[in-house]
Motif scaffolding. Structure first.
Motif: not given
Length: 175
Positions: A70-76, A99-108
């Protein structure tokens, strides 16, 4: 849909999109109190939902591997034109940080509740502050129990004149 507004333009009706604390900063800026210049950015819910729907988060064993993908996809994810217009310098780095801050929130949320429909909804809006040179960072608030301003400096040092100025600003903002 991603929304971007300068802090000084945030009004009460923007609270659902940008959060009540960010709107409070806008009020303070319009009241003449010194507030750092910057922008509030809402998360791109639909794009994040689309990316998350392509991966299996049902099994704990593949949880971390899926997040790596997901992280690799979001980087695009392309940089929104509104953000490029507001931020001239370091826009790619800022966009990826958001984007990574929001991804971290999703991960939590994934760790806490597992995968569920709507996991990308209601993510916290973020502030991007534009400063040339930061001498110190921390927080300051008015403590009603002590009837005094509390200043917590986490990084750097401030001159006593600056501490006094912050105390005066917090007291004024408390009114």
């Amino acid at each position: 849909m991603l929304e971007i507004l300068p802090i000084k333009f945030l009004r009460d009706e923007d609270a659902l999109i940008f959060g009540s604390l960010n709107v409070a900063l806008g009020k303070l800026a319009r009241a003449g109190l010194p507030v750092a210049s910057g922008i509030a950015v809402s998360p791109p819910d639909l794009h994040l939902k689309t990316v998350m729907d392509h991966y299996d988060f049902g099994k704990r064993e593949i949880f971390e591997q899926s997040l790596t993908l997901v992280k690799k996809e979001i980087e695009k994810t392309p940089i929104p034109a509104e953000l490029e217009k507001e931020v001239k310098k370091h826009v790619k780095k800022i966009w990826l940080t958001l984007l990574f801050a929001w991804l971290e929130q999703i991960k939590e949320r994934l760790w806490k509740d597992g995968f569920y429909p709507g996991i990308t909804e209601g993510l916290d809006p973020r502030l991007v502050i534009f400063e040339k040179k930061v001498q110190a960072s921390g927080s300051a608030y008015f403590d009603t129990l002590q009837d005094d301003v509390v200043i917590n400096i986490k990084k750097g040092k401030l001159h006593p004149k600056d501490l006094k100025k912050i105390t005066e600003m917090v007291s004024l903002a408390n009114k």
